[in-house]
Scaffold this active site. Structure first.
Site, PDB file in Angstrom:
ATOM      1  N   ALA A  76       0.826  -1.206   0.000  1.00  0.00           N
ATOM      2  CA  ALA A  76       0.000   0.000   0.000  1.00  0.00           C
ATOM      3  C   ALA A  76       0.867   1.266   0.000  1.00  0.00           C
ATOM      4  CB  ALA A  76      -0.893  -0.007   1.251  1.00  0.00           C
ATOM      5  N   TYR A 133      -9.421  -6.244  -2.130  1.00  0.00           N
ATOM      6  CA  TYR A 133     -10.190  -6.894  -1.079  1.00  0.00           C
ATOM      7  C   TYR A 133     -11.635  -6.902  -1.545  1.00  0.00           C
ATOM      8  CZ  TYR A 133      -6.101  -6.003   1.853  1.00  0.00           C
ATOM      9  OH  TYR A 133      -4.835  -5.973   2.362  1.00  0.00           O
ATOM     10  N   ASP A 161      -6.977 -13.111   3.221  1.00  0.00           N
ATOM     11  CA  ASP A 161      -6.526 -13.371   4.596  1.00  0.00           C
ATOM     12  C   ASP A 161      -6.901 -12.259   5.564  1.00  0.00           C
ATOM     13  OD1 ASP A 161      -4.821 -11.272   3.962  1.00  0.00           O
ATOM     14  OD2 ASP A 161      -3.022 -12.511   3.806  1.00  0.00           O
ATOM     15  N   HIS A 251       0.854 -12.651   4.233  1.00  0.00           N
ATOM     16  CA  HIS A 251       0.759 -11.192   4.289  1.00  0.00           C
ATOM     17  C   HIS A 251       2.012 -10.603   4.956  1.00  0.00           C
ATOM     18  CE1 HIS A 251      -2.825  -8.351   3.638  1.00  0.00           C
ATOM     19  NE2 HIS A 251      -1.848  -7.522   3.934  1.00  0.00           N
ATOM     20  N   ARG A 254       1.599  -9.983   8.635  1.00  0.00           N
ATOM     21  CA  ARG A 254       0.837  -8.796   9.034  1.00  0.00           C
ATOM     22  C   ARG A 254      -0.626  -9.090   9.352  1.00  0.00           C
ATOM     23  NH1 ARG A 254       3.833  -4.215   7.089  1.00  0.00           N
ATOM     24  NH2 ARG A 254       2.055  -2.962   6.463  1.00  0.00           N
ATOM     25  N   GLY A 284       9.380 -13.177   3.055  1.00  0.00           N
ATOM     26  CA  GLY A 284      10.752 -13.440   3.465  1.00  0.00           C
ATOM     27  C   GLY A 284      11.744 -13.698   2.355  1.00  0.00           C
ATOM     28  N   ARG A 286      14.519 -12.759   0.211  1.00  0.00           N
ATOM     29  CA  ARG A 286      15.534 -11.697   0.303  1.00  0.00           C
ATOM     30  C   ARG A 286      16.772 -11.981  -0.525  1.00  0.00           C
ATOM     31  NH1 ARG A 286      11.464 -10.127   1.970  1.00  0.00           N
ATOM     32  NH2 ARG A 286      10.918  -9.492   4.081  1.00  0.00           N
TER      33      ARG A 286
HETATM   34  C1  FMN Z   1       3.922  -1.908   3.716  1.00  0.00           C
HETATM   35  C2  FMN Z   1       3.147  -3.100   3.270  1.00  0.00           C
HETATM   36  C3  FMN Z   1       1.884  -2.922   2.733  1.00  0.00           C
HETATM   37  C4  FMN Z   1       1.153  -4.021   2.289  1.00  0.00           C
HETATM   38  N1  FMN Z   1      -0.069  -3.810   1.730  1.00  0.00           N
HETATM   39  C5  FMN Z   1      -0.760  -4.871   1.245  1.00  0.00           C
HETATM   40  C6  FMN Z   1      -2.016  -4.665   0.621  1.00  0.00           C
HETATM   41  O1  FMN Z   1      -2.517  -3.556   0.523  1.00  0.00           O
HETATM   42  N2  FMN Z   1      -2.663  -5.772   0.161  1.00  0.00           N
HETATM   43  C7  FMN Z   1      -2.139  -7.035   0.264  1.00  0.00           C
HETATM   44  O2  FMN Z   1      -2.765  -8.001  -0.174  1.00  0.00           O
HETATM   45  N3  FMN Z   1      -0.948  -7.234   0.851  1.00  0.00           N
HETATM   46  C8  FMN Z   1      -0.252  -6.193   1.332  1.00  0.00           C
HETATM   47  N4  FMN Z   1       0.964  -6.411   1.917  1.00  0.00           N
HETATM   48  C9  FMN Z   1       1.531  -7.776   1.968  1.00  0.00           C
HETATM   49  C10 FMN Z   1       2.418  -8.059   0.743  1.00  0.00           C
HETATM   50  O3  FMN Z   1       1.641  -8.164  -0.420  1.00  0.00           O
HETATM   51  C11 FMN Z   1       3.193  -9.368   0.876  1.00  0.00           C
HETATM   52  O4  FMN Z   1       2.304 -10.426   1.099  1.00  0.00           O
HETATM   53  C12 FMN Z   1       4.264  -9.375   1.962  1.00  0.00           C
HETATM   54  O5  FMN Z   1       4.847  -8.094   2.120  1.00  0.00           O
HETATM   55  C13 FMN Z   1       5.341 -10.385   1.570  1.00  0.00           C
HETATM   56  O6  FMN Z   1       6.312 -10.495   2.527  1.00  0.00           O
HETATM   57  P1  FMN Z   1       7.740  -9.725   2.450  1.00  0.00           P
HETATM   58  O7  FMN Z   1       7.466  -8.306   2.807  1.00  0.00           O
HETATM   59  O8  FMN Z   1       8.523 -10.453   3.479  1.00  0.00           O
HETATM   60  O9  FMN Z   1       8.305  -9.877   1.065  1.00  0.00           O
HETATM   61  C14 FMN Z   1       1.699  -5.330   2.396  1.00  0.00           C
HETATM   62  C15 FMN Z   1       2.970  -5.499   2.940  1.00  0.00           C
HETATM   63  C16 FMN Z   1       3.701  -4.407   3.386  1.00  0.00           C
HETATM   64  C17 FMN Z   1       5.070  -4.632   3.950  1.00  0.00           C
HETATM   65  O1  173 Z   2      -0.671  -2.857   5.379  1.00  0.00           O
HETATM   66  C1  173 Z   2      -1.116  -3.903   4.919  1.00  0.00           C
HETATM   67  O2  173 Z   2      -0.498  -4.998   5.049  1.00  0.00           O
HETATM   68  C2  173 Z   2      -2.371  -3.939   4.187  1.00  0.00           C
HETATM   69  O3  173 Z   2      -2.679  -4.988   3.713  1.00  0.00           O
HETATM   70  C3  173 Z   2      -3.268  -2.768   3.999  1.00  0.00           C
HETATM   71  C4  173 Z   2      -4.627  -2.949   4.019  1.00  0.00           C
HETATM   72  C5  173 Z   2      -5.480  -1.871   3.837  1.00  0.00           C
HETATM   73  C6  173 Z   2      -4.978  -0.617   3.641  1.00  0.00           C
HETATM   74  C7  173 Z   2      -3.630  -0.449   3.604  1.00  0.00           C
HETATM   75  C8  173 Z   2      -2.765  -1.526   3.749  1.00  0.00           C
END
Ligand code: FMN
Ligand code: 173
Length: 361
Positions: A76, A133, A161, A251, A254, A284, A286
């Site tokens: 995002a 979503y 998720d 995610h 997260r 993960g 890297r």
């Molecule tokens: C800052 C941030 C924002 C994210 N926003 C979204 C999102 O809006 N929608 C989503 O499906 N996943 C989101 N994710 C999850 C990523 O798509 C991804 O699954 C995850 O970062 C992969 O792991 P990694 O950061 O270890 O490569 C976000 C992850 C981060 C770090």
């Molecule tokens: O930050 C996130 O991981 C994410 O998935 C998200 C969901 C909604 C708005 C912004 C980010």
């Protein structure tokens, strides 16, 4: 250079609140750590004297030839990290021949993201996929899908998720809940009458079920991937519902904390999918060795989340380009050291479960 140096650069350059937003995960961040640690515990067992002069690392995803088995997972708010935001990321991905999954929560409208990708790589038809979503009000999902489709996105990635948002300890402590003035979720602007593009317009809903997915499936002919299926039974159900691909993801740690590392789940998900659709994995990744391990264990490609954000924060388009260049070089190097002629040679025979001797990375 390796990706860790971009993480350090991003930490130095970003507002600490925004850095925490990127680095952090849910609750105790057990799964955040597990994703990387699990890759480190897997050992590679190379072959020798295989006579591989050059190595093929391209992959075809839904008819699109990508130069690398790496996609940009959706993240995002790119304008929080660099003033050009998703435009910079899209240019870097397009020039590298890499698929970008742009998010529903992007700070640049999806049409402008696709346009930036196309302008950066004329004649190469770059692929941008759209993550969303499912919204509890079906009209909102339809409007969003229409925007992404008209923009020219080549696939839809539905994140499943998040029946509710994960509990991010760092964001709660930091009071980070909204975008600063001047930034908005541009895909949501005016989606319904007069909506300004607030983060809170993104509804997470625990009431969604497979019927909602069926409605989306019936409404679009674009390839449809599910992101965030972790249980092999759900992987099988997803295929029964006409899904075209899976992105195995927790995610980035997260959402639900203490779920397994994605690389540890990959063998059983790959068995459930049995090659019927592309299976992507993120969480993960890297190093080039991580890519090789994931492909050896059954992934078609991997996604990177945070590393692309680090590159973006460090140096905009150029930073994302360098992150992808590093992964390209490391992948090629690892393939060579494994005695592989390309990613087609990667099979489970190449990995062993390492002992506890796998040290810190
Ligand atoms: C800052 C941030 C924002 C994210 N926003 C979204 C999102 O809006 N929608 C989503 O499906 N996943 C989101 N994710 C999850 C990523 O798509 C991804 O699954 C995850 O970062 C992969 O792991 P990694 O950061 O270890 O490569 C976000 C992850 C981060 C770090
Ligand atoms: O930050 C996130 O991981 C994410 O998935 C998200 C969901 C909604 C708005 C912004 C980010």
């Amino acid at each position: 250079m390796n990706l860790r140096e971009f993480e350090s650069a991003a930490r130095e350059l970003l507002d600490p609140v925004h850095y925490d937003y990127v680095a952090g995960g849910a609750d105790d961040e057990v799964t955040v750590r597990a994703n990387e640690a699990a890759f480190a515990r897997i050992a590679l067992l190379p072959r020798v004297l295989r006579g591989a002069a050059s190595r093929e690392s391209g992959v075809t995803l839904f008819g699109h030839r990508a130069s690398l088995p790496v996609v940009l997972s959706p993240t995002a708010f790119h304008r929080l990290f660099h003033k050009e935001g998703e435009v910079a990321t899209a240019r870097a991905a397009a020039r590298a021949g890499v698929v970008m999954i742009t998010g529903m929560a992007s700070t640049v409208a999806v049409a402008d993201v696709v346009e930036a990708a196309r302008a950066a790589a004329p004649g190469r038809d770059p692929a941008v996929w759209f993550q969303l979503y499912l919204q509890p009000a079906p009209g909102v999902t339809e409007a969003l899908v229409r925007r992404a489709t008209e923009a020219g996105c080549a696939a839809l990635v539905v994140t499943v998720d998040s029946p509710v948002l994960g509990a991010h300890t760092r964001n709660a402590r930091n009071g980070f809940h909204d975008l600063p003035d001047g930034l908005a979720c541009e895909n949501l602007r005016d989606l319904l009458d007069g909506e300004p593009g607030h983060v809170r317009q993104i509804a997470m809903s625990p009431t969604l079920d497979w019927d909602d997915l069926d409605r989306l499936r019936a409404s679009t002919s674009l390839p449809l991937l599910l992101k965030g299926v972790l249980h092999p039974d759900d992987a099988r159900i997803a295929l029964d519902h006409g899904v075209d691909g899976l992105l195995l993801s927790n995610h980035g740690g997260r959402q639900l904390d203490t779920v397994p590392a994605t690389i540890d789940l990959l063998p059983e998900i790959a068995a459930a999918v049995a090659g019927r659709v592309p299976l992507l994995l993120d969480g993960g990744v890297r190093r080039g060795t991580d890519i090789v391990k994931a492909l050896a264990l059954g992934a078609t490609a991997v996604g990177i989340g945070r590393p692309a954000v680090w590159g973006l924060a460090a140096d905009g388009e150029n930073g994302v380009t360098r992150v992808l260049d590093i992964l390209r070089r490391e992948l090629d190097h690892t393939l060579a050291l494994c005695g592989a002629t390309g990613i087609a040679d990667l099979t489970p025979a190449l990995v062993r479960n390492a002992t506890a001797s796998a040290g810190p990375r």
